[in-house]
Design a protein around this motif. Structure first.
Motif, PDB file in Angstrom:
ATOM      1  N   MET A   1       0.842  -1.192   0.000  1.00  0.00           N
ATOM      2  CA  MET A   1       0.000   0.000   0.000  1.00  0.00           C
ATOM      3  C   MET A   1       0.876   1.239   0.000  1.00  0.00           C
ATOM      4  SD  MET A   1      -2.838  -1.217   2.746  1.00  0.00           S
ATOM      5  CE  MET A   1      -4.254  -0.375   2.084  1.00  0.00           C
ATOM      6  N   THR A   2       0.279   2.388  -0.280  1.00  0.00           N
ATOM      7  CA  THR A   2       0.966   3.671  -0.178  1.00  0.00           C
ATOM      8  C   THR A   2       0.164   4.562   0.763  1.00  0.00           C
ATOM      9  OG1 THR A   2      -0.213   4.609  -2.061  1.00  0.00           O
ATOM     10  CG2 THR A   2       1.919   3.569  -2.511  1.00  0.00           C
ATOM     11  N   ILE A   3       0.837   5.562   1.314  1.00  0.00           N
ATOM     12  CA  ILE A   3       0.156   6.510   2.194  1.00  0.00           C
ATOM     13  C   ILE A   3       0.567   7.930   1.812  1.00  0.00           C
ATOM     14  CG2 ILE A   3       0.037   4.898   4.138  1.00  0.00           C
ATOM     15  CD1 ILE A   3       2.352   6.572   5.417  1.00  0.00           C
ATOM     16  N   ASP A   4      -0.191   8.884   2.282  1.00  0.00           N
ATOM     17  CA  ASP A   4       0.182  10.292   2.216  1.00  0.00           C
ATOM     18  C   ASP A   4       0.647  10.665   3.617  1.00  0.00           C
ATOM     19  OD1 ASP A   4      -0.671  10.485  -0.427  1.00  0.00           O
ATOM     20  OD2 ASP A   4      -2.697  11.042   0.162  1.00  0.00           O
ATOM     21  N   LEU A   5       1.891  11.135   3.746  1.00  0.00           N
ATOM     22  CA  LEU A   5       2.464  11.434   5.049  1.00  0.00           C
ATOM     23  C   LEU A   5       2.886  12.897   5.108  1.00  0.00           C
ATOM     24  CD1 LEU A   5       3.583  10.244   7.789  1.00  0.00           C
ATOM     25  CD2 LEU A   5       5.793  10.202   6.622  1.00  0.00           C
ATOM     26  N   GLU A   6       2.574  13.525   6.237  1.00  0.00           N
ATOM     27  CA  GLU A   6       3.031  14.878   6.517  1.00  0.00           C
ATOM     28  C   GLU A   6       3.532  14.892   7.955  1.00  0.00           C
ATOM     29  OE1 GLU A   6       0.843  18.552   5.236  1.00  0.00           O
ATOM     30  OE2 GLU A   6       0.610  18.752   7.412  1.00  0.00           O
ATOM     31  N   VAL A   7       4.692  15.493   8.182  1.00  0.00           N
ATOM     32  CA  VAL A   7       5.265  15.599   9.520  1.00  0.00           C
ATOM     33  C   VAL A   7       5.476  17.080   9.804  1.00  0.00           C
ATOM     34  CG1 VAL A   7       7.178  14.972  11.032  1.00  0.00           C
ATOM     35  CG2 VAL A   7       6.417  13.364   9.264  1.00  0.00           C
ATOM     36  N   SER A   8       4.967  17.534  10.944  1.00  0.00           N
ATOM     37  CA  SER A   8       5.131  18.934  11.318  1.00  0.00           C
ATOM     38  C   SER A   8       5.387  19.026  12.802  1.00  0.00           C
ATOM     39  CB  SER A   8       3.885  19.752  10.946  1.00  0.00           C
ATOM     40  OG  SER A   8       2.756  19.266  11.638  1.00  0.00           O
TER      41      SER A   8
ATOM     42  N   ALA B   1      -0.211  35.409  21.297  1.00  0.00           N
ATOM     43  CA  ALA B   1       0.309  34.912  20.021  1.00  0.00           C
ATOM     44  C   ALA B   1      -0.090  33.455  19.819  1.00  0.00           C
ATOM     45  CB  ALA B   1       1.829  35.049  19.985  1.00  0.00           C
ATOM     46  N   ALA B   2      -0.373  33.111  18.587  1.00  0.00           N
ATOM     47  CA  ALA B   2      -0.771  31.742  18.248  1.00  0.00           C
ATOM     48  C   ALA B   2       0.466  30.843  18.206  1.00  0.00           C
ATOM     49  CB  ALA B   2      -1.467  31.725  16.896  1.00  0.00           C
ATOM     50  N   PRO B   3       0.282  29.545  18.468  1.00  0.00           N
ATOM     51  CA  PRO B   3       1.403  28.612  18.340  1.00  0.00           C
ATOM     52  C   PRO B   3       1.916  28.597  16.901  1.00  0.00           C
ATOM     53  CG  PRO B   3      -0.488  27.542  19.360  1.00  0.00           C
ATOM     54  CD  PRO B   3      -0.935  28.890  18.898  1.00  0.00           C
ATOM     55  N   GLY B   4       3.208  28.347  16.747  1.00  0.00           N
ATOM     56  CA  GLY B   4       3.806  28.277  15.417  1.00  0.00           C
ATOM     57  C   GLY B   4       3.795  26.857  14.889  1.00  0.00           C
ATOM     58  N   LEU B   5       3.915  26.716  13.586  1.00  0.00           N
ATOM     59  CA  LEU B   5       3.924  25.409  12.945  1.00  0.00           C
ATOM     60  C   LEU B   5       5.039  25.385  11.909  1.00  0.00           C
ATOM     61  CD1 LEU B   5       2.224  22.719  12.786  1.00  0.00           C
ATOM     62  CD2 LEU B   5       1.217  23.716  10.749  1.00  0.00           C
ATOM     63  N   ILE B   6       5.875  24.363  11.972  1.00  0.00           N
ATOM     64  CA  ILE B   6       6.938  24.173  10.986  1.00  0.00           C
ATOM     65  C   ILE B   6       6.681  22.842  10.298  1.00  0.00           C
ATOM     66  CG2 ILE B   6       9.397  23.820  10.607  1.00  0.00           C
ATOM     67  CD1 ILE B   6       9.949  25.526  13.025  1.00  0.00           C
ATOM     68  N   LEU B   7       6.614  22.877   8.990  1.00  0.00           N
ATOM     69  CA  LEU B   7       6.411  21.668   8.206  1.00  0.00           C
ATOM     70  C   LEU B   7       7.764  20.994   8.008  1.00  0.00           C
ATOM     71  CD1 LEU B   7       4.203  20.085   6.764  1.00  0.00           C
ATOM     72  CD2 LEU B   7       4.692  21.427   4.723  1.00  0.00           C
ATOM     73  N   LEU B   8       7.914  19.791   8.553  1.00  0.00           N
ATOM     74  CA  LEU B   8       9.176  19.061   8.468  1.00  0.00           C
ATOM     75  C   LEU B   8       9.229  18.181   7.232  1.00  0.00           C
ATOM     76  CD1 LEU B   8       9.544  17.979  12.194  1.00  0.00           C
ATOM     77  CD2 LEU B   8      10.480  20.002  11.067  1.00  0.00           C
ATOM     78  N   GLN B   9       8.088  17.604   6.875  1.00  0.00           N
ATOM     79  CA  GLN B   9       7.998  16.800   5.655  1.00  0.00           C
ATOM     80  C   GLN B   9       6.663  17.109   5.016  1.00  0.00           C
ATOM     81  OE1 GLN B   9       9.318  12.740   5.692  1.00  0.00           O
ATOM     82  NE2 GLN B   9       7.759  12.126   4.249  1.00  0.00           N
ATOM     83  N   GLU B  10       6.716  17.666   3.818  1.00  0.00           N
ATOM     84  CA  GLU B  10       5.479  18.008   3.117  1.00  0.00           C
ATOM     85  C   GLU B  10       4.717  16.743   2.774  1.00  0.00           C
ATOM     86  OE1 GLU B  10       5.628  20.906   0.012  1.00  0.00           O
ATOM     87  OE2 GLU B  10       7.487  21.738   0.809  1.00  0.00           O
ATOM     88  N   THR B  11       3.418  16.895   2.567  1.00  0.00           N
ATOM     89  CA  THR B  11       2.589  15.748   2.225  1.00  0.00           C
ATOM     90  C   THR B  11       3.159  15.078   0.982  1.00  0.00           C
ATOM     91  OG1 THR B  11       0.642  16.834   3.118  1.00  0.00           O
ATOM     92  CG2 THR B  11       0.258  14.974   1.649  1.00  0.00           C
ATOM     93  N   GLU B  12       3.427  13.823   1.121  1.00  0.00           N
ATOM     94  CA  GLU B  12       4.043  13.060   0.046  1.00  0.00           C
ATOM     95  C   GLU B  12       3.462  11.654   0.053  1.00  0.00           C
ATOM     96  OE1 GLU B  12       8.523  11.521  -0.938  1.00  0.00           O
ATOM     97  OE2 GLU B  12       8.297  13.472   0.014  1.00  0.00           O
ATOM     98  N   ARG B  13       3.232  11.108  -1.123  1.00  0.00           N
ATOM     99  CA  ARG B  13       2.705   9.749  -1.240  1.00  0.00           C
ATOM    100  C   ARG B  13       3.868   8.791  -1.450  1.00  0.00           C
ATOM    101  NH1 ARG B  13      -2.700   8.427  -4.194  1.00  0.00           N
ATOM    102  NH2 ARG B  13      -3.233   9.539  -2.322  1.00  0.00           N
TER     103      ARG B  13
END
Length: 112
Positions: A62-69, A84-96
């Motif tokens: 199988m394959t998945i879509d993965l995002e890590v932030s 102030a709102a919490p910050g978000l850093i995308l470590l791995q963009e959504t990828e299949r």
């Protein structure tokens, strides 16, 4: 002396952090999310992680879509922006795919 046990720790040194392994079983067509608390005051010294490594292997052809932030709390103390709102850093963009690897070390990450 034998035994391989740890000797006395130098004053102020943290005990070594334990690795946490997480296994997610996700049925086809389903979504899942996992949140890891980076700085947990209830755990004392062990509640502050040094870095994060991830390795994902998808089974059964199988394959998945993965995002890590990473989400971090806004700065606090004098001069910090109130509300102030919490910050978000995308470590791995959504990828299949079927395999993923990555690492995050806040001490050397230029985005922080």
């Amino acid at each position: 002396q034998g035994g391989g046990g740890a000797g006395p720790r130098a004053p102020g040194r943290r005990p070594p952090a334990m690795a946490e392994r997480v296994r997610l079983d996700i049925a086809s067509g389903q979504k899942a999310s996992h949140r890891l608390t980076w700085n947990d005051p209830q755990l004392g010294f062990n509640g502050s992680l040094g870095h994060l490594d991830w390795s994902v292997v998808v089974l059964d052809e199988m394959t998945i879509d993965l995002e890590v932030s990473v989400q971090f709390a806004p700065a606090s103390g004098p001069g910090a922006e109130a509300g102030a709102a919490p910050g978000l850093i995308l470590l791995q963009e959504t990828e299949r795919g079927r395999t993923f690897r990555g690492t995050f070390d806040p001490a050397s990450d230029p985005r922080l």
